[in-house]
Design a protein around this motif. Structure first.
Motif, mmCIF file in Angstrom:
data_model
loop_
_atom_site.group_PDB
_atom_site.id
_atom_site.type_symbol
_atom_site.label_atom_id
_atom_site.label_comp_id
_atom_site.label_asym_id
_atom_site.label_seq_id
_atom_site.Cartn_x
_atom_site.Cartn_y
_atom_site.Cartn_z
ATOM 1 N N LEU A 66 76.382 -1.475 -4.731
ATOM 2 C CA LEU A 66 77.443 -2.322 -4.177
ATOM 3 C C LEU A 66 77.529 -3.645 -4.928
ATOM 4 N N GLN A 67 76.399 -4.180 -5.326
ATOM 5 C CA GLN A 67 76.414 -5.443 -6.073
ATOM 6 C C GLN A 67 77.067 -5.267 -7.441
ATOM 7 N N TYR A 68 76.781 -4.151 -8.112
ATOM 8 C CA TYR A 68 77.428 -3.895 -9.400
ATOM 9 C C TYR A 68 78.925 -3.705 -9.229
ATOM 10 N N LEU A 69 79.329 -3.165 -8.091
ATOM 11 C CA LEU A 69 80.745 -2.885 -7.867
ATOM 12 C C LEU A 69 81.521 -4.142 -7.496
ATOM 13 N N THR A 70 80.898 -5.043 -6.731
ATOM 14 C CA THR A 70 81.626 -6.191 -6.188
ATOM 15 C C THR A 70 81.227 -7.525 -6.812
ATOM 16 N N GLY A 71 80.003 -7.620 -7.361
ATOM 17 C CA GLY A 71 79.514 -8.884 -7.874
ATOM 18 C C GLY A 71 79.056 -9.786 -6.739
ATOM 19 N N GLY A 72 78.657 -10.996 -7.089
ATOM 20 C CA GLY A 72 78.224 -11.960 -6.084
ATOM 21 C C GLY A 72 76.786 -12.390 -6.279
ATOM 22 N N ALA A 73 76.529 -13.657 -5.994
ATOM 23 C CA ALA A 73 75.174 -14.196 -6.165
ATOM 24 C C ALA A 73 74.181 -13.564 -5.204
ATOM 25 N N TRP A 74 74.662 -13.098 -4.036
ATOM 26 C CA TRP A 74 73.765 -12.505 -3.051
ATOM 27 C C TRP A 74 72.995 -11.313 -3.634
ATOM 28 N N GLY A 75 73.662 -10.553 -4.497
ATOM 29 C CA GLY A 75 73.036 -9.347 -5.023
ATOM 30 C C GLY A 75 72.102 -9.590 -6.186
ATOM 31 N N VAL A 76 72.278 -10.702 -6.885
ATOM 32 C CA VAL A 76 71.423 -10.977 -8.044
ATOM 33 C C VAL A 76 69.987 -11.234 -7.596
ATOM 34 N N VAL A 77 69.808 -11.963 -6.499
ATOM 35 C CA VAL A 77 68.455 -12.319 -6.069
ATOM 36 C C VAL A 77 67.697 -11.131 -5.490
ATOM 37 N N ILE A 78 68.401 -10.110 -4.987
ATOM 38 C CA ILE A 78 67.705 -8.940 -4.443
ATOM 39 C C ILE A 78 67.726 -7.756 -5.398
ATOM 40 N N ARG A 79 68.256 -7.969 -6.601
ATOM 41 C CA ARG A 79 68.421 -6.836 -7.513
ATOM 42 C C ARG A 79 67.087 -6.206 -7.888
ATOM 43 N N ARG A 80 66.086 -7.010 -8.229
ATOM 44 C CA ARG A 80 64.812 -6.433 -8.640
ATOM 45 C C ARG A 80 64.083 -5.729 -7.482
ATOM 46 N N PRO A 81 64.051 -6.289 -6.269
ATOM 47 C CA PRO A 81 63.496 -5.512 -5.152
ATOM 48 C C PRO A 81 64.252 -4.211 -4.890
ATOM 49 N N CYS A 82 65.578 -4.227 -5.038
ATOM 50 C CA CYS A 82 66.349 -2.990 -4.864
ATOM 51 C C CYS A 82 65.977 -1.964 -5.917
ATOM 52 N N GLU A 83 65.825 -2.409 -7.152
ATOM 53 C CA GLU A 83 65.430 -1.483 -8.226
ATOM 54 C C GLU A 83 64.036 -0.918 -7.967
ATOM 55 N N ALA A 84 63.120 -1.773 -7.519
ATOM 56 C CA ALA A 84 61.755 -1.305 -7.235
ATOM 57 C C ALA A 84 61.762 -0.298 -6.094
ATOM 58 N N ALA A 85 62.569 -0.553 -5.049
ATOM 59 C CA ALA A 85 62.662 0.397 -3.935
ATOM 60 C C ALA A 85 63.255 1.721 -4.404
ATOM 61 N N ALA A 86 64.246 1.664 -5.294
ATOM 62 C CA ALA A 86 64.832 2.901 -5.821
ATOM 63 C C ALA A 86 63.809 3.683 -6.638
ATOM 64 N N ARG A 87 62.897 2.979 -7.310
ATOM 65 C CA ARG A 87 61.885 3.666 -8.116
ATOM 66 C C ARG A 87 60.794 4.323 -7.273
ATOM 67 N N THR A 88 60.819 4.118 -5.951
ATOM 68 C CA THR A 88 59.872 4.831 -5.091
ATOM 69 C C THR A 88 60.361 6.238 -4.752
ATOM 70 N N LEU A 89 61.568 6.594 -5.185
ATOM 71 C CA LEU A 89 62.128 7.892 -4.804
ATOM 72 C C LEU A 89 61.306 9.098 -5.291
ATOM 73 N N PRO A 90 60.635 9.047 -6.457
ATOM 74 C CA PRO A 90 59.749 10.181 -6.773
ATOM 75 C C PRO A 90 58.673 10.394 -5.717
ATOM 76 N N LEU A 91 58.087 9.311 -5.210
ATOM 77 C CA LEU A 91 57.100 9.434 -4.138
ATOM 78 C C LEU A 91 57.758 9.947 -2.862
ATOM 79 N N VAL A 92 58.945 9.446 -2.544
ATOM 80 C CA VAL A 92 59.652 9.898 -1.351
ATOM 81 C C VAL A 92 59.964 11.389 -1.440
ATOM 82 N N ALA A 93 60.358 11.850 -2.623
ATOM 83 C CA ALA A 93 60.614 13.282 -2.811
ATOM 84 C C ALA A 93 59.344 14.095 -2.592
ATOM 85 N N LEU A 94 58.212 13.605 -3.090
ATOM 86 C CA LEU A 94 56.936 14.287 -2.883
ATOM 87 C C LEU A 94 56.563 14.322 -1.399
ATOM 88 N N MET A 95 56.896 13.251 -0.683
ATOM 89 C CA MET A 95 56.593 13.186 0.747
ATOM 90 C C MET A 95 57.410 14.169 1.580
#
Length: 400
Positions: free
Chosen positions: A72-101
């Motif tokens: 959504l941040q890439y689609l709309t822009g905004g400063a709100w999304g820049v500060v949470i971008r790295r936590p969002c990316e890190a949460a997305a990178r947990t999906l291999p573990l979530v798939a295993l679970m």
């Protein structure tokens, strides 16, 4: 203050605290796994799989919902999304573990879903009618499609974000923005079908056309509450202590308020339409949840999942207060657990409300392992995107 003058790498103090938190999370994960294994052998598999399912769906919501905020941040822009971008990316990178679970749910399909039993399908005309959709091979195929799409989106956005850090935004940001729209469409459809497959089909005689939207709102609310809690914690350390402003939190708090209202609107709309319709195919699902002690859980959701956070989040000052906003976000996370429990458990506990040992062990185990993996991913990259086109605007947001 400019981006070139700041160091966005994780400070030594934060790194040490993350390592300590990872050890504690891993210990909780191991403890929860031991408790779940003990309950499995002491009380049988039925209770274990029920508790595991609703706990698992919660952490799927954090990972996939965070990725939806990223798109959504890439689609709309905004400063709100820049500060949470790295936590969002890190949460997305947990999906291999979530798939295993997902493996315990795969093994526990016969214990969870009555439509997986041929003798029950043969004896029930309704199950026979739904059998072309509700059958194990097609269920597994759809689940594979969900995870394949989520894993691809996670890989794509993280890969190009890393290249943006190295090479600049000229190509990378354009590619991520181009995929954000289709990615959000896939997220909407996949979450809708996931909700039907994993939760709605627990009672295959009941149906709701708004159930998928309810889960989309729930995922957005769960992940935003988690992100707010994390950002407030990170605000105590460099580099985020010099970046985050009350206005950043105010923006995120407004999303939290909006999603509280959206969740309540979908939930009440579903209840009102089904209750007013008074059809024998639909009413029993609510009757189970309005009797036997479950009515008090439902009342708690009305107050704790909507009325209380709604009333508090109306305050502009509260949304700018780091500690108070984090406290509300934590409370909403707890109520998200309660909501998922209220959706899943009554389909098994026909005798009324009965909280069991595994209802605590399963979320502790899953949460411990998930947090351990997430925190490891979070510290792999700088906490702000180095070449994001809106980085300068985000740094000055609230300082004008």
């Amino acid at each position: 203050m400019t981006a070139q003058s700041l160091d966005f790498t994780i400070s030594a103090e934060l790194h040490a605290d993350i390592q300590q938190a990872r050890k504690r999370a891993l210990a909780l994960g191991v403890l929860g796994a031991i408790l779940c294994a003990s309950a499995f052998f002491l009380f049988g598999p039925f209770q274990f799989y029920r508790s595991y399912l609703w706990s698992y769906v919660f952490f799927v919501g954090v990972s996939v919902g965070s990725m939806a905020w990223l798109m959504l941040q890439y689609l709309t822009g905004g400063a709100w999304g820049v500060v949470i971008r790295r936590p969002c990316e890190a949460a997305a990178r947990t999906l291999p573990l979530v798939a295993l679970m997902f493996l315990p749910i795969l093994i526990g399909i016969p214990n969870l879903y009555e439509w997986s039993h041929a003798n029950k399908v043969a004896a029930d005309p309704m199950l026979q009618h739904k059998h072309p959709y509700l059958n194990v091979p097609f269920f597994l195929f759809r689940t594979a499609v969900y995870f394949a799409g989520w894993l691809f989106l996670s890989w794509f956005f993280n890969r190009w974000s890393e290249r943006e850090d190295r090479e600049g935004p000229t190509v990378a940001h354009r590619k991520m923005s181009a995929l954000a729209g289709p990615g959000l469409i896939f997220w909407g459809f996949s979450v809708t079908f996931m909700a039907v497959d994993w939760i709605l089909s627990l009672n295959p005689h009941w149906f709701s056309t708004i159930f998928g939207l309810l889960f989309m709102a729930g995922q957005g609310l769960t992940s935003m509450a988690f992100l707010i809690t994390l950002m407030v914690m990170l605000s105590r350390y460099r580099p985020m202590s010099g970046i985050l402003t009350p206005r950043h939190l105010h923006d995120l708090g407004k999303f939290l308020l909006a999603l509280v209202m959206i969740w309540a609107y979908f939930s009440f709309s579903q209840f009102l339409i089904i209750w007013a319709g008074n059809l024998p195919e639909e009413i029993p699902w609510y009757m189970e949840r309005l009797n036997g002690g479950w009515q008090y859980v439902g009342l708690g959701l009305v107050v704790g999942h909507f009325a209380l956070p709604f009333a508090l989040l109306l305050s502009r000052d509260l949304k700018r207060n780091f500690k108070l906003l984090a406290a509300i976000a934590l409370f909403i996370l707890f109520m998200r657990f309660v909501d998922l429990y209220w959706l899943v458990a009554p389909d098994y506990a026909k005798g009324g409300l009965r909280v069991t040992f595994t209802d605590f062990a399963a979320p502790i185990g899953l949460g411990g392992f998930w947090l351990w993996y997430f925190l490891g991913q979070l510290e792999k990259r700088p906490l702000m995107p180095l070449n994001d086109p809106q980085l300068e605007g985000a740094l000055h947001h609230g300082r004008e």
